[in-house]
Design a protein around this motif. Structure first.
Motif, PDB file in Angstrom:
ATOM      1  N   THR A 290       0.845  -1.194   0.000  1.00  0.00           N
ATOM      2  CA  THR A 290       0.000   0.000   0.000  1.00  0.00           C
ATOM      3  C   THR A 290       0.879   1.242   0.000  1.00  0.00           C
ATOM      4  OG1 THR A 290      -0.157   0.028   2.417  1.00  0.00           O
ATOM      5  CG2 THR A 290      -1.878  -1.150   1.214  1.00  0.00           C
ATOM      6  N   ARG A 293      -2.156   7.707  -1.540  1.00  0.00           N
ATOM      7  CA  ARG A 293      -2.679   7.954  -2.882  1.00  0.00           C
ATOM      8  C   ARG A 293      -1.814   8.937  -3.668  1.00  0.00           C
ATOM      9  NH1 ARG A 293      -6.218   5.101  -6.108  1.00  0.00           N
ATOM     10  NH2 ARG A 293      -6.609   6.398  -7.926  1.00  0.00           N
ATOM     11  N   SER A 296       1.237   7.075  -5.019  1.00  0.00           N
ATOM     12  CA  SER A 296       0.966   6.153  -6.133  1.00  0.00           C
ATOM     13  C   SER A 296       0.609   6.906  -7.404  1.00  0.00           C
ATOM     14  CB  SER A 296      -0.153   5.174  -5.761  1.00  0.00           C
ATOM     15  OG  SER A 296      -1.356   5.852  -5.473  1.00  0.00           O
ATOM     16  N   TYR A 307      -3.331  -1.218  -9.850  1.00  0.00           N
ATOM     17  CA  TYR A 307      -3.954  -1.112  -8.530  1.00  0.00           C
ATOM     18  C   TYR A 307      -4.633  -2.445  -8.242  1.00  0.00           C
ATOM     19  CZ  TYR A 307      -3.192   3.915  -8.326  1.00  0.00           C
ATOM     20  OH  TYR A 307      -2.607   5.160  -8.262  1.00  0.00           O
ATOM     21  N   GLU A 310      -8.014  -0.618  -4.651  1.00  0.00           N
ATOM     22  CA  GLU A 310      -7.945   0.842  -4.573  1.00  0.00           C
ATOM     23  C   GLU A 310      -8.499   1.384  -3.262  1.00  0.00           C
ATOM     24  OE1 GLU A 310      -8.535   3.387  -7.907  1.00  0.00           O
ATOM     25  OE2 GLU A 310      -8.788   1.691  -9.270  1.00  0.00           O
ATOM     26  N   ILE A 315      -1.275  -1.693  -4.351  1.00  0.00           N
ATOM     27  CA  ILE A 315      -0.831  -1.854  -5.722  1.00  0.00           C
ATOM     28  C   ILE A 315      -0.043  -3.155  -5.864  1.00  0.00           C
ATOM     29  CG2 ILE A 315      -0.683   0.647  -5.998  1.00  0.00           C
ATOM     30  CD1 ILE A 315       2.400   0.320  -6.027  1.00  0.00           C
TER      31      ILE A 315
END
Length: 336
Positions: A290, A293, A296, A307, A310, A315
């Motif tokens: 992980t 956000r 990523s 992903y 989500e 990911i």
């Protein structure tokens, strides 16, 4: 473009391309009646202590569909982890081809066990209910984890006790064998499976798989199942030549070892980031983790990846036979 999305995105190994070019001379009979297929068949048979029938194919979905069609009747249930490839990534092809119910079983690490299967061993002989017929697993799993020989043997013994067959999707079987320091046989056929896919495409082949049948009662029908699954290649020599290269001087092992090593190097580098949380053990060439956000999103502007969940920022990163130290360095440099 450099990708960590899938080992399907990697290049074809130069030795494999060379083997294809060497097969591209003069004419040869089609549909597997050629010297390359004869040689490749002998080489695949040599991997296993048990008698086997290797049948070359050209993609994973078709290979799984062919094997499961061979193992089942339409009134059967095929058990799979809920993350299994046949459950989430094959557009219902195995269910359509077999007519079977695909029963998905939740697993914490992608691996089925006798304990997880036991509650579903019901309604035998009752005509109103679909009958347990086959177990589908993958080695490595879709979460990058690996069945030990002991775990796989226990699962096969359990399935056979209830009259079920076991199909092993070995799209990444080479990565599993290398990770455990075992032969391909020791992490598949020697444990009691009935059919398997000996994968190659994810480990440097252009587009080549092999369905290997170990159950002698299924050997005669296997060729018809391959034809019905649309997996009988007319110019078979170009698939067989890839496997000759793959199995010569253990190219399969060298390629998988490199991919696994790159995954460990990437995992080591990522683990130094305080915000990284791994959601599965890094056992092969797949990493599940992980990220915040914002991190990523910044990463995906430079690299391709998938992903996985989500909702929690999970990911998947996958390394390949051609992943380089420079690739890993570049990815880490994009992270804060």
């Amino acid at each position: 473009m450099r990708s960590f999305a899938s080992d399907n995105n990697s290049t074809v190994h130069p030795l494999v391309l060379e083997a294809i070019a060497e097969a591209n001379v003069n004419h040869a009979f089609g549909y597997g009646t050629d010297p390359w297929t004869e040689r490749a068949t002998e080489m695949v048979e040599g991997l296993f202590a048990r008698p086997s029938v290797p049948l070359f194919t050209f993609n994973g979905t078709g290979s799984n569909t062919m094997a499961l069609q061979l193992l089942t009747r339409p009134y059967h249930i095929i058990f799979t982890p809920e993350t299994g490839h046949i459950a989430v990534d094959e557009c219902g092809a195995p269910a359509k081809a077999t007519g079977c119910t695909i029963r998905q079983i939740p697993t914490p690490d992608g691996k089925l066990t006798p304990e997880l299967l036991q509650p579903y061993m019901t309604n035998f002989g009752i005509e109103h209910h679909s009958q347990p017929g086959a177990v589908y697993i993958s080695q490595c799993t879709e979460l990058g984890t690996i069945y030990t020989p002991e775990e796989l043997t226990a699962l096969c013994d359990f399935a056979h006790k209830y009259g079920m067959k076991v199909h092993l999707d070995g799209a990444r079987i080479a990565n599993a064998a290398v990770a455990l320091g075992k032969s391909i046989d020791q992490v598949s056929a020697a444990c009691g499976i009935d059919t398997m896919v000996l994968g190659g495409t994810k480990n440097g082949l252009m587009g080549a798989e092999c369905v290997v049948v170990f159950d002698p009662e299924l050997a005669t029908e296997a060729r018809y199942a391959r034809k019905q699954a649309c997996q009988l290649a007319s110019k078979m020599r170009y698939i067989s030549a890839q496997f000759i290269a793959y199995l010569t001087d253990e190219l399969w092992k060298k390629s998988a070892a490199h991919a696994n090593d790159m995954a460990q190097r990437l995992a080591d580098a990522l683990s130094r980031k305080s915000y990284v949380r791994f959601t599965q053990k890094v056992e092969s060439n797949q990493l599940f983790l992980t990220l915040p956000r914002a991190v990523s999103e910044a990463l995906e502007r430079q690299f391709h990846f998938y992903y996985w969940d989500e909702s929690i920022g999970e990911i998947r990163l996958v390394t390949s036979h051609d992943t380089t130290d420079e690739d890993i360095y570049a990815l880490i440099q994009t992270l804060p």
